[in-house]
Design a protein around this motif. Sequence first.
Motif, PDB file in Angstrom:
ATOM      1  N   GLN A  53       1.547   4.365  -5.272  1.00  0.00           N
ATOM      2  CA  GLN A  53       0.513   4.135  -5.870  1.00  0.00           C
ATOM      3  C   GLN A  53       0.636   2.887  -7.043  1.00  0.00           C
ATOM      4  O   GLN A  53      -0.150   2.719  -7.784  1.00  0.00           O
ATOM      5  CB  GLN A  53      -0.275   5.149  -6.557  1.00  0.00           C
ATOM      6  CG  GLN A  53      -0.669   6.196  -5.501  1.00  0.00           C
ATOM      7  CD  GLN A  53      -1.573   5.597  -4.792  1.00  0.00           C
ATOM      8  OE1 GLN A  53      -2.726   4.992  -5.154  1.00  0.00           O
ATOM      9  NE2 GLN A  53      -1.473   6.033  -3.340  1.00  0.00           N
ATOM     10  N   ASN A 113      -4.724  -6.406  -5.986  1.00  0.00           N
ATOM     11  CA  ASN A 113      -5.009  -4.999  -6.224  1.00  0.00           C
ATOM     12  C   ASN A 113      -6.044  -4.590  -7.307  1.00  0.00           C
ATOM     13  O   ASN A 113      -6.811  -3.690  -7.483  1.00  0.00           O
ATOM     14  CB  ASN A 113      -3.717  -4.384  -6.683  1.00  0.00           C
ATOM     15  CG  ASN A 113      -2.885  -3.931  -5.424  1.00  0.00           C
ATOM     16  OD1 ASN A 113      -3.650  -3.342  -4.582  1.00  0.00           O
ATOM     17  ND2 ASN A 113      -1.831  -4.526  -5.320  1.00  0.00           N
ATOM     18  N   ARG A 119      -6.485  -2.059  -2.333  1.00  0.00           N
ATOM     19  CA  ARG A 119      -5.877  -0.743  -1.834  1.00  0.00           C
ATOM     20  C   ARG A 119      -6.649   0.376  -1.586  1.00  0.00           C
ATOM     21  O   ARG A 119      -6.104   1.135  -0.596  1.00  0.00           O
ATOM     22  CB  ARG A 119      -4.982  -0.252  -3.148  1.00  0.00           C
ATOM     23  CG  ARG A 119      -3.977  -1.290  -3.469  1.00  0.00           C
ATOM     24  CD  ARG A 119      -2.748  -0.685  -4.269  1.00  0.00           C
ATOM     25  NE  ARG A 119      -1.709   0.028  -3.468  1.00  0.00           N
ATOM     26  CZ  ARG A 119      -0.920  -0.509  -2.791  1.00  0.00           C
ATOM     27  NH1 ARG A 119      -0.867  -1.853  -2.600  1.00  0.00           N
ATOM     28  NH2 ARG A 119      -0.106   0.093  -2.146  1.00  0.00           N
ATOM     29  N   LEU A 127      -2.306  -2.235   4.671  1.00  0.00           N
ATOM     30  CA  LEU A 127      -1.824  -2.425   3.361  1.00  0.00           C
ATOM     31  C   LEU A 127      -0.356  -3.119   3.266  1.00  0.00           C
ATOM     32  O   LEU A 127       0.048  -3.910   2.355  1.00  0.00           O
ATOM     33  CB  LEU A 127      -1.874  -1.218   2.446  1.00  0.00           C
ATOM     34  CG  LEU A 127      -1.862  -1.142   1.158  1.00  0.00           C
ATOM     35  CD1 LEU A 127      -2.888  -2.074   0.483  1.00  0.00           C
ATOM     36  CD2 LEU A 127      -1.967   0.139   0.521  1.00  0.00           C
ATOM     37  N   ASP A 131       0.260  -6.596   1.606  1.00  0.00           N
ATOM     38  CA  ASP A 131       1.246  -6.543   0.367  1.00  0.00           C
ATOM     39  C   ASP A 131       2.325  -7.588   0.646  1.00  0.00           C
ATOM     40  O   ASP A 131       2.606  -8.335  -0.104  1.00  0.00           O
ATOM     41  CB  ASP A 131       1.987  -5.351   0.048  1.00  0.00           C
ATOM     42  CG  ASP A 131       1.006  -4.392  -0.696  1.00  0.00           C
ATOM     43  OD1 ASP A 131      -0.144  -4.675  -1.000  1.00  0.00           O
ATOM     44  OD2 ASP A 131       1.378  -3.241  -0.610  1.00  0.00           O
TER      45      ASP A 131
END
Length: 186
Positions: A53, A113, A119, A127, A131
């Motif tokens: 996270q 983000n 996210r 993701l 990323d």
Amino acid sequence: MPTIDGLVSALPTPIHRLLMKHSELIKFAIVGGTTFVVDTVIYYTLVFTVLDQKPVVARIISGVIATILSYILNREWAFKNRGGRERTHEALLFFAISGIGVLLAAAPLWLGNNVFDMRHNLGKLELAVVDFLLAFILGNLLQMAFRFWALRRFAFPEAQPPGGPGGSTDLDPSPDELTDEELGHA
């Protein structure tokens, strides 16, 4: 076993000249490719385990580790023929420049983000791809351009030949040894 220098010297003359002319850039790119792999492996190890996270934190940790490796490889290989600075001063400049580079590399991921809140809308595989594009493609392009320019300019400048006042090659010339031209009277 052939060495890199042996392989380069065996190339046709135009290619050999081109490689020699841009050897610092090529070596910088090889160091960058190596640290890119290290950076990517560390980032995804962190983001898929303990920092799932916190991708920006994972990106900064992986960037710092890759930066330390980058300093060693750039200092000892890519820019080994440059000089002009004490090691401590050079290292401080390198890490300051690289710190800015790490922030530049993390900026697109942070924007994605925190500004665009992406996210929450993407699956795990999507993701990972986004990323990668933000942090490792766009971010690394930003930092690579900045770091190559700044490292050559500030951390690893061209070695200046030692000289004294007025451009004399004598480190401590007497006034009689300096010509009018060197004193700026010409």
